[in-house]
Design an enzyme around this catalytic site. Sequence first.
Site, PDB file in Angstrom:
ATOM      1  NE  ARG A   6      -1.451   2.582   2.780  1.00  0.00           N
ATOM      2  CZ  ARG A   6      -1.041   3.750   3.262  1.00  0.00           C
ATOM      3  NH1 ARG A   6      -0.937   4.816   2.480  1.00  0.00           N
ATOM      4  NH2 ARG A   6      -0.664   3.853   4.540  1.00  0.00           N
ATOM      5  CD  GLU A 136      -3.587  12.441   5.562  1.00  0.00           C
ATOM      6  OE1 GLU A 136      -2.915  12.619   4.529  1.00  0.00           O
ATOM      7  OE2 GLU A 136      -4.834  12.474   5.586  1.00  0.00           O
TER       8      GLU A 136
END
Length: 504
Positions: A6, A136
Amino acid sequence: MDTTLRDGEQTSGVSFLPSEKLQIAKLLLEELRVDRIEVASARVSEGELEGVKKITHWAAEKGYLDCVEVLGFVDTPASVDWLTEAGAKVLNLLTKGSLNHLTHQLKKTPVEHFAAIEKCIHYANEKGISVNVYLEDWSSGMRHSRDYTLELIAFLADQNVKRVMLPDTLGLLKPAEVAEYVGLVSEQFPEVHFDFHAHNDYDLSVANVMEAINHGISGIHTTVNGLGERAGNAPLESVVATLSDFTTVKLNVQENKIYRISKLVEQFSGLHIPSNKPVVGENVFTQTAGIHADGDNKKNLYFNDLLPERFGRTRKYALGKTSGKANILKNLLELGIKLEPEELSKVTQKIIELGDRKERVTTEDLPYIISDVLQNNSIKKDISIEGYHMTHSKGLKPTVQLKLKFKDQFYEAHASGNGQFDSFMLALQKIYKSLNKKLPKLTDFSVSIPPGGKTDAFVETVITWDYGRIIKTKGLDSDQTVAAMMATEKMLNIIEQIDSGNRA
């Protein structure tokens, strides 16, 4: 958790085929035995969907489905539905870990974002999908909007979430900050399982992983060969070696499989592993200095805990101008060859000469060098090529200016022919004609390099001559024509010995 498939695929120019993803996933889980793998981002492409389906189908049959994770977004129901179609059972939900990202990218308030997160987690759970949550830009959040970031963690602690994952998204943290921030959240939220996700922009990812481990982190993220956006992620190979040797953490990872999967990922990604990259680089278990090889012969004085056998590799001893006799002896031992001291000295000198010319010598080259040295030893050298000048131009005949030493006299000649070696032989014939001597007939000419094709040090030229008897001589040089000239020089000395014997 390994995220090569990923986050590693976000490396510029890297895109794995579905079949390649499946092969890497199999090696990661079955052979390397990492605990979890993150294999894709939801909703990226049809190819990505196909790749995840291949992996989840295999994983379901093998009992690994709960170890396969997919990044998704706060976009209920889109990402969850994509995972359901792909057959995945674990969602890594990407949320905003800093107020800066939330305000300027999503343009939402914390209340709105938290509500959307809760809705997504609830919907995923209804679909039988477990959820981990990425924060994030968590590192910037802890620096600049700590109250918001801690509020988000407190909110997630009350949700049905397995792990809260703390990424240094921009790779901006120094080890002291990792220690402070990880220590703070681990102390404030002891019931939460935290993962740390390091990026390598300052080449501090492994050091930061160490600090995270030492201050309460429960999981770490890596990629094979350190693949990833910009400077990449924490490299699996370095993290495994570091944690094994410098912490009390027990890992399931099988170190002796690391090199194999590293080379496979190198092949599939098209990104070459630097030769000096720790653990998996071509040169990291190669001793170059002769003093090191000598020390290894005397109680392994230059060994450390990073033994190559741990990683399915072997120690090598480079051959070059600094290698010395100890390195050469190590390579000869590998080949089962034993030389006399005088022969060993001459082989060493030949390798030093090649190293001075910045030419790389391999173990496979050694038999060629030894053969050349032994042949030289057996030939009395009355004749030598003292100088030459060769030209080769398009539309013009090659030419050679030759200077030859015959015993104590010097002779020069110039000739043009159909090639550089032909020109050299014509010039040699002029000299020998002036001496009322004959040259043998050349009957065979072959050129080769050592097996494996990894040398840039030399080619070997073998020439067969007919002088009433068959004479075979060899020459070594990085230039094919010069190698042929060296073989010819040996022939001249052999026939001089023959003629001297006949005269006697």
